[in-house]
Write a protein that holds these residues in place. Sequence first.
Motif, short mmCIF file in Angstrom:
data_model
loop_
_atom_site.label_atom_id
_atom_site.label_comp_id
_atom_site.label_asym_id
_atom_site.label_seq_id
_atom_site.Cartn_x
_atom_site.Cartn_y
_atom_site.Cartn_z
N GLU A 12 -18.33 90.24 -17.91
CA GLU A 12 -18.76 90.41 -19.30
C GLU A 12 -18.28 89.24 -20.16
O GLU A 12 -19.03 88.70 -20.98
CB GLU A 12 -18.21 91.73 -19.84
CG GLU A 12 -18.58 91.98 -21.30
CD GLU A 12 -17.91 93.22 -21.86
OE1 GLU A 12 -17.99 93.43 -23.09
OE2 GLU A 12 -17.30 93.97 -21.08
N VAL A 13 -17.02 88.84 -19.96
CA VAL A 13 -16.46 87.75 -20.75
C VAL A 13 -17.18 86.44 -20.45
O VAL A 13 -17.57 85.69 -21.36
CB VAL A 13 -14.94 87.60 -20.47
CG1 VAL A 13 -14.41 86.29 -21.04
CG2 VAL A 13 -14.18 88.78 -21.06
N VAL A 14 -17.36 86.15 -19.17
CA VAL A 14 -18.00 84.89 -18.79
C VAL A 14 -19.44 84.85 -19.30
O VAL A 14 -19.90 83.82 -19.82
CB VAL A 14 -17.96 84.71 -17.26
CG1 VAL A 14 -18.80 83.51 -16.85
CG2 VAL A 14 -16.53 84.55 -16.79
N GLU A 15 -20.17 85.94 -19.19
CA GLU A 15 -21.55 85.95 -19.64
C GLU A 15 -21.64 85.84 -21.15
O GLU A 15 -22.58 85.24 -21.69
CB GLU A 15 -22.25 87.21 -19.14
CG GLU A 15 -22.46 87.21 -17.63
CD GLU A 15 -23.24 88.40 -17.12
OE1 GLU A 15 -23.35 89.41 -17.87
OE2 GLU A 15 -23.74 88.34 -15.97
N ARG A 16 -20.64 86.35 -21.86
CA ARG A 16 -20.61 86.20 -23.31
C ARG A 16 -20.43 84.73 -23.69
O ARG A 16 -21.06 84.22 -24.60
CB ARG A 16 -19.48 87.05 -23.90
CG ARG A 16 -19.54 87.17 -25.43
CD ARG A 16 -18.30 87.84 -25.98
NE ARG A 16 -17.89 89.00 -25.20
CZ ARG A 16 -16.70 89.57 -25.31
NH1 ARG A 16 -15.80 89.06 -26.16
NH2 ARG A 16 -16.39 90.61 -24.58
N GLY A 19 -23.63 82.80 -22.53
CA GLY A 19 -24.86 83.18 -23.20
C GLY A 19 -25.96 83.52 -22.23
O GLY A 19 -27.15 83.46 -22.55
N GLY A 20 -25.61 83.90 -21.01
CA GLY A 20 -26.59 84.23 -19.99
C GLY A 20 -25.91 84.87 -18.79
O GLY A 20 -24.68 84.97 -18.74
N PRO A 21 -26.71 85.29 -17.80
CA PRO A 21 -26.13 85.97 -16.64
C PRO A 21 -25.33 85.04 -15.74
O PRO A 21 -25.68 83.87 -15.56
CB PRO A 21 -27.36 86.52 -15.90
CG PRO A 21 -28.48 85.62 -16.32
CD PRO A 21 -28.18 85.21 -17.72
N LEU A 22 -24.26 85.56 -15.16
CA LEU A 22 -23.47 84.83 -14.18
C LEU A 22 -24.26 84.77 -12.87
O LEU A 22 -24.78 85.78 -12.43
CB LEU A 22 -22.14 85.55 -13.96
CG LEU A 22 -21.07 84.83 -13.13
CD1 LEU A 22 -20.58 83.59 -13.87
CD2 LEU A 22 -19.90 85.77 -12.85
N PRO A 23 -24.39 83.60 -12.23
CA PRO A 23 -25.27 83.49 -11.07
C PRO A 23 -24.68 83.98 -9.75
O PRO A 23 -25.36 83.93 -8.74
CB PRO A 23 -25.53 81.97 -11.00
CG PRO A 23 -24.31 81.36 -11.56
CD PRO A 23 -23.83 82.29 -12.64
N LEU A 24 -23.44 84.43 -9.73
CA LEU A 24 -22.88 84.93 -8.48
C LEU A 24 -21.94 86.09 -8.75
O LEU A 24 -21.47 86.29 -9.87
CB LEU A 24 -22.16 83.83 -7.71
CG LEU A 24 -20.81 83.32 -8.16
CD1 LEU A 24 -20.21 82.40 -7.11
CD2 LEU A 24 -20.91 82.54 -9.47
N ARG A 25 -21.68 86.84 -7.71
CA ARG A 25 -20.88 88.04 -7.81
C ARG A 25 -19.40 87.68 -7.88
O ARG A 25 -18.96 86.64 -7.39
CB ARG A 25 -21.15 88.94 -6.60
CG ARG A 25 -20.63 90.36 -6.72
CD ARG A 25 -21.26 91.25 -5.67
NE ARG A 25 -20.80 92.62 -5.75
CZ ARG A 25 -21.26 93.51 -6.62
NH1 ARG A 25 -22.19 93.16 -7.49
NH2 ARG A 25 -20.81 94.76 -6.64
N VAL A 26 -18.60 88.56 -8.51
CA VAL A 26 -17.16 88.36 -8.67
C VAL A 26 -16.42 89.54 -8.06
O VAL A 26 -16.79 90.70 -8.27
CB VAL A 26 -16.78 88.21 -10.15
CG1 VAL A 26 -15.26 88.18 -10.32
CG2 VAL A 26 -17.41 86.96 -10.75
#
Length: 428
Positions: A12-16, A19-26
């Motif tokens: 959530e923090v990274v995407e905020r 400004g868009g979806p994170l391209p890989l799973r964490v």
Amino acid sequence: MATSPVASVLVEVVERVLGGPLPLRVRAWDGSEAGPEGGPVAVVRDRRALRRLLWDPNELGLARAYVSGELDVDGDLGEALSLFWAMARGGGIRKVTVKDKLSLVGTGVRLGLVGPRPRPPAEEARLSGRKHTRHRDRAAIAHHYDMSNAFYERVLDPNMAYSCAYWTSDAPDYGVEDAQRDKLELVCVKLGLRPGMRMLDVGCGWGSLAIHAAKHHRVHVTGITLSEQQRDFVLERIAAEGLGDRVDVRLQDYRELADEPFDAIGTLEMGEHVGAENYPRYAQTLFRMLKPEGRLLLQQMSRGAVAQGGGSFIETYIAPDMNMRPVGQTVDMLEDTGLEVRDVEALREHYVWTCRAWGETIESRWDELVALAGETTTRVWRLYMAGSALAFEENRIGVHQVLAVRPTAAGVAGLPRTRAELLASESV
């Protein structure tokens, strides 16, 4: 502590910020996962990984977290790096408001991410003094090449060739050893080597070119290197091959070469260590050390005019003070000395295959390499090979062979002399 699973909070923090979806799973240290499925997973093993990124939100911060083992990748490392690069090219971090910053700080405190800057891994180069003095250049070479001959013996092919190979077959039984042999032979043919010639190998490494030229083309080779371990290794190879009368290797800086012109000069991926300010002198030295009608074969990495370094990871862990320029600038500098450039061949794709082959060797010998050099150093090399293969694949770095001739006193390059010789030389 956060009430939500850590991975969900991180995504959530990274995407905020992005400004868009994170391209890989964490996957976080509490075992939670979030983000898209079906690809590589970024594994955050320790809070220090994110603390490093707070202090250094760039390539170096990511590298330090990975090298230290605090950040890992479950899946294909090259694919994960490609996704990171694509994300960076997509526009990067959006404008963060004051409200966002306050929220990010609060989240960081709850997750235990706020704290002093973590100590960098011990494997980082720590050089002092002005760049590209003889003392600093020797220290930079020692950092990388004097690490361990035993380590390099297990990563490289039996000839110990540590430069881009030349792949001439896609047969299943054709590997990096064959491709390196074909590269060494290509260099010798381009140089027009004949028995009895004198050849200079500038930055001779572990002696692959010098040994090949002496054995298969019966020339007399003088190799120079700044690495004591490389020099000692080549001396052992010379004795084992019975080539003491044809190969001499010196612990010597190119700036210390006396006037003793050679029939041919080979220099494979040495120019990247010279530095932008010293390259004209390097080119002039190559010209000075060639006899009239003598040939130079220079193999060198290149990149765009704006970013000529190796990047923060490479310059910190692999090749301090590295410099790469567009191939056109290299050609200009060689021609400014009086050399006539006869041919430029791009080998970029060949370096993709070479780095992947070295990377596969590292994976197949992982436990052995860790026992020799430690896990942190071996992780440096895993990242080095994956990142390098990707850089060449995406054309962010190139590599070229440049063939040049020193003209005769009359100003005409003397080789080849006949139409048949010209056609033969252009067919290699």
